[in-house]
Design an enzyme around this catalytic site. Structure first.
Site: not given
Lengths: 307, 307
Positions: B94, B104, B181
């Site tokens: 980060h 990643h 979601h």
């Protein structure tokens, strides 16, 4: 079993709690009514950057669906895949002041419809129903008085229904709000129950109402005592760090959160439980004997606060 | 199948990557060797509040266990409960600068032992093994050049092994790093594969080495271009908000994270992937046409960056 009475109760409960929280904060909650395309509706009441609450939400929802997701049937596998109806109120409040604890309360009624497609009905098949609920407190800086008051009020909420309920629901709370990967409780507990179907619908509904009606008496005096406590950067920093645990619990373990996300719930309302500002840092430990260390040694431990 | 060769490769890979990242940052990583009581060991290399990296980790681990947890056998249910060995390198970086993307990369070898207790061995029973891996990029402010360079390097990493691999692994990446979601991809993708057992062990191992060896060529030029870009509070704020999505993905969906937490892995090492400073806010949307909105409209979309 009349679910409309429960619905009316939950709708009114949300209004009463929000009204009181607005009086405490001095700022109004935002109200968003929503509909779920797959069936159901709700009202999200949200506050952010208030005078007292840095972020918080009080959600009512009443949704139905064709197929219970796994998170709802972990202890009742025979109901997996059934149609369902679920309604309730869920709230999380994150005060800005690090001396004021985060709190969570939730009450809900679940109804699993009696028949899956193709299944043959028993002669007097009834829908399965169960209540769930509870409240729990997550301090950043612990106070013995607060812990005792909170647990005492939880006990009061349940005592008219049988003396076994409080110890049983306190144990469930300690077991449920536990971060296994940290070997650490989320906070100081309270009460928690799920799958409650005993003594009849009226008994379970009355118990659930009593739990919800004791939320403000349990939390408000604590908030009043702590919300103006002087604090600085150190306390805000510790609060942000500890809030990371709240995020970890809610996203990894919390059944309500996972149920909501798995059932295409409204993500913004479900994730109202997440704190406004959070820090993660590697392998951090508080200075032994510091106020931060006392949270771990004196509060985040299995303890009978009413002994 | 000789797993010691894979182990040697992973150990060396971690050292090479950390050495290069230290040269870029100007500050040393902290190195923590650890042992897992239930079996296994690892080395966590961590940087926090560096000059370039606000938080990041490059972890090597090699653990074994008696019983594969569910997160590892979702696509191979017949292996549930078997003894296993897993080794690999996982990294998340980060950067502090909001114009520099989070990245990643992960490569791993999984071995499921052939026999569960009480099971009868087939005459020539072999352990099951598979490789997994990939890398993906999560910008806060998108740059077309960066996206093209990253995807081009991913393609280069795979092309010697067969032209079908890159489109296949890019599709897997888009499918995997997706927040259902939110109906939103985590970032701009890259490559992802799991359960790779085809063409023999040597083929899969060589492919995995090539993926890992292309991590620095894929990320370093992007980081060099963006790490000194001028920014202010607005960009930091948006970065903190978007990092919330990273947390949501890793704690709700990421198989490696859930596997680690379910198998009693070292929580602090596993959760190195979480950002240092994160904000959640309710129902926030960027101003249409703003640089923040362009992340959503131009980058967080299914797209063939090499067309």
């Amino acid at each position: 079993m009349d679910t409309s009475e429960a619905r009316d109760y939950f709708v009114d409960l949300q209004q009463r709690i929000v009204a009181r929280l607005e009086a405490i904060d001095g700022r109004a909650f935002r109200r968003d009514a929503w509909e779920r395309p797959a069936g159901g509706e709700g009202v999200s009441c949200v506050i952010e950057q208030g005078n007292v609450f840095e972020r918080g939400g009080v959600n009512f929802s009443h949704v139905n669906g064709d197929s219970l997701p796994p998170s709802a049937t972990a202890t009742r596998p025979q109901l997996a895949g059934r149609g369902f109806e679920v309604m309730g109120v869920s709230l999380v409040l994150h005060p800005r002041n690090p001396y004021a604890p985060t709190v969570h309360m939730n009450v809900r009624l679940f109804v699993a419809l009696p028949l899956a497609a193709g299944e043959v009905a028993a002669p007097h098949a009834q829908p399965n129903w169960w209540f769930g609920g509870g409240m729990d407190l997550t301090p950043y800086y612990g106070f013995e008085d607060d812990a005792i008051h909170f647990h005492r009020t939880c006990r009061t909420a349940l005592e008219a229904f049988g003396t076994e309920y409080h110890p049983r629901f306190k144990r469930s709370c300690d077991a449920y709000f536990f971060l296994r990967h940290r070997n650490e409780p989320r906070g100081i507990g309270g009460i928690f129950y799920d799958d409650l179907n005993e003594g009849g619908f009226e008994h379970c509904f009355a118990l659930t109402r009593s739990v919800a009606d004791h939320f403000l008496p349990a939390y408000e005096p604590i908030l009043e005592r702590r919300k103006d406590h002087a604090y600085g950067e150190r306390e805000r920093d510790f609060q942000a760090y500890r809030r990371g645990r709240y995020v970890e619990f809610n996203l990894v373990y919390d059944r309500g959160t996972l149920f909501g996300l798995q059932s295409n719930g409204r993500a913004e309302a479900i994730l109202m439980s997440l704190p406004p500002l959070v820090k993660w840092r590697y392998d951090w430990r508080p200075e032994p004997g510091s106020p931060e260390a006392r949270l771990y040694t004196d509060f985040l431990v299995a303890k009978d606060w009413l002994a």
